[in-house]
Design a protein around this motif. Structure first.
Motif, PDB file in Angstrom:
ATOM      1  N   UNK A  56       0.815  -1.224   0.000  1.00 43.08           N
ATOM      2  CA  UNK A  56       0.000   0.000   0.000  1.00 43.08           C
ATOM      3  C   UNK A  56       0.841   1.264   0.000  1.00 43.08           C
ATOM      4  N   UNK A  57       2.127   1.171   0.354  1.00 47.99           N
ATOM      5  CA  UNK A  57       2.973   2.368   0.251  1.00 47.99           C
ATOM      6  C   UNK A  57       3.345   2.633  -1.205  1.00 47.99           C
ATOM      7  N   UNK A  58       3.623   1.580  -1.949  1.00 50.91           N
ATOM      8  CA  UNK A  58       4.037   1.735  -3.345  1.00 50.91           C
ATOM      9  C   UNK A  58       2.845   1.915  -4.289  1.00 50.91           C
ATOM     10  N   UNK A  59       1.692   1.463  -3.867  1.00 53.62           N
ATOM     11  CA  UNK A  59       0.503   1.529  -4.726  1.00 53.62           C
ATOM     12  C   UNK A  59      -0.700   1.970  -3.890  1.00 53.62           C
ATOM     13  N   UNK A  60      -0.679   3.196  -3.380  1.00 51.07           N
ATOM     14  CA  UNK A  60      -1.715   3.593  -2.410  1.00 51.07           C
ATOM     15  C   UNK A  60      -3.128   3.616  -2.986  1.00 51.07           C
ATOM     16  N   UNK A  61      -3.292   4.133  -4.189  1.00 52.51           N
ATOM     17  CA  UNK A  61      -4.652   4.255  -4.740  1.00 52.51           C
ATOM     18  C   UNK A  61      -5.218   2.883  -5.090  1.00 52.51           C
ATOM     19  N   UNK A  62      -4.394   2.025  -5.697  1.00 55.64           N
ATOM     20  CA  UNK A  62      -4.903   0.721  -6.123  1.00 55.64           C
ATOM     21  C   UNK A  62      -5.034  -0.242  -4.941  1.00 55.64           C
ATOM     22  N   UNK A  63      -4.178  -0.073  -3.924  1.00 54.14           N
ATOM     23  CA  UNK A  63      -4.360  -0.871  -2.709  1.00 54.14           C
ATOM     24  C   UNK A  63      -5.678  -0.484  -2.033  1.00 54.14           C
ATOM     25  N   UNK A  64      -5.984   0.797  -2.068  1.00 59.49           N
ATOM     26  CA  UNK A  64      -7.258   1.256  -1.492  1.00 59.49           C
ATOM     27  C   UNK A  64      -8.447   0.710  -2.298  1.00 59.49           C
ATOM     28  N   UNK A  65      -8.272   0.690  -3.621  1.00 58.69           N
ATOM     29  CA  UNK A  65      -9.330   0.127  -4.472  1.00 58.69           C
ATOM     30  C   UNK A  65      -9.578  -1.337  -4.107  1.00 58.69           C
ATOM     31  N   UNK A  66      -8.501  -2.090  -3.909  1.00 59.36           N
ATOM     32  CA  UNK A  66      -8.642  -3.496  -3.511  1.00 59.36           C
ATOM     33  C   UNK A  66      -9.339  -3.603  -2.160  1.00 59.36           C
ATOM     34  N   UNK A  67      -8.921  -2.764  -1.222  1.00 58.98           N
ATOM     35  CA  UNK A  67      -9.471  -2.870   0.136  1.00 58.98           C
ATOM     36  C   UNK A  67     -10.963  -2.579   0.152  1.00 58.98           C
ATOM     37  N   UNK A  68     -11.358  -1.603  -0.662  1.00 55.08           N
ATOM     38  CA  UNK A  68     -12.790  -1.271  -0.705  1.00 55.08           C
ATOM     39  C   UNK A  68     -13.600  -2.354  -1.415  1.00 55.08           C
TER      40      UNK A  68
END
Lengths: 138, 142
Positions: A21-33
């Motif tokens: 999530x540090x290297x890919x914050x927006x897409x990690x957030x997309x996955x989490x949601x």
């Protein structure tokens, strides 16, 4: 603390992955949601030794590239948001499709717990067909 | 000339072409062939079967000429040092013969002319259900 992903395949094989999530914050957030995700894991047809699941909630044709990866390593989990595709590499693999022989996806997570049997379960989709897949926050 | 093809429970006919006569002759000399057909990993909507011995496995590369595998097309990838078995491939959708290193030439053998839809369905299913048995023979194909 980095997010962690719980991966359950087939009849209950469980592995865990560290989410980048540090290297890919927006897409990690997309996955989490998008969690929880229940889908069907199938072997890829263009990209080599990997399996994939399509998830509508992960589809974003306007997403900016993050933590780009073209050559997949075993254990890498890669998101291609333009397809809503999560790929799970178990061997030599690359982001490819019918149009391209070397695209890129987002290296979103890396399996670090239960890796050996996880790789065997992913590889099994080649000879035994599709498997149920469940993704949860660990 | 035609030969019979059976994939799973579906049957059809392959019309052999004259683009690669030595390869087609090797196919005819190898019949009947019963093999496990698996979905391709790198090449798209196509399936392949290993051919480990016989005339097809002994082909050289002098007739390889294409990389596209059009729906219904049957092609052969000849054996080489890095991959000592030959492969028979059958396309059912968008497909191009590729290896991890890039495109790879194959030789054209023919095209499925009868039973296409049913056989394509069997081929497509291997992506989800796993391998299926293919049989190529001279039986009642004319």
């Amino acid at each position: 603390m980095p997010k962690r992903l719980r991966i359950e395949i087939g009849d209950g094989h469980v592995a865990e992955a560290a989410v980048h999530d540090a290297a890919a914050p927006a897409l990690a957030d997309l996955l989490w949601r998008a969690l929880p995700i229940d889908g069907t894991l199938r072997h890829v047809r263009w990209s080599g030794e990997a399996a994939y699941v399509l998830v509508d909630a992960l589809r974003d044709s306007n997403a900016d590239p993050e933590n780009a990866m073209s050559i997949y390593r075993p254990g890498a989990i890669i998101l291609r948001p333009e397809h809503g595709e999560l790929a799970f590499a178990y061997g030599q693999a690359q982001a490819r499709d019918h149009m391209s022989r070397g695209a890129a996806g987002c290296h979103l997570a890396t399996v670090d717990t239960g890796l050996e049997s996880y790789l065997e379960e992913i590889a099994r989709t080649r000879r035994s067909g599709a498997q149920p897949l469940r993704l949860r926050a660990a | 000339m035609n030969i019979s093809i059976a994939v799973g429970g579906s049957r059809g006919v392959v019309e052999l072409w004259d683009d690669a006569p030595r390869s087609v002759h090797a196919l005819l000399e190898s019949l009947p062939i019963t093999a496990e057909l698996r979905h391709c990993r790198w090449s798209g909507d196509a399936c392949f079967a290993d051919v480990e011995e016989g005339p097809l496995a002994e082909l050289d590369g002098s007739e390889v000429s294409v990389i596209s595998i059009y729906p219904g097309t049957v092609v052969v990838r000849v054996a080489e040092e890095a991959a000592p078995s030959a492969e028979l491939l059958v396309g059912y959708g968008d497909a191009e013969h590729r290896w991890p290193t890039g495109p790879k030439l194959v030789a054209l053998l023919g095209e499925i002319t009868d039973g296409r839809k049913e056989i394509f369905d069997e081929l497509r299913k291997t992506a989800v259900a796993g391998p299926v048995t293919m049989r190529l023979s001279r039986e009642a194909a004319e």
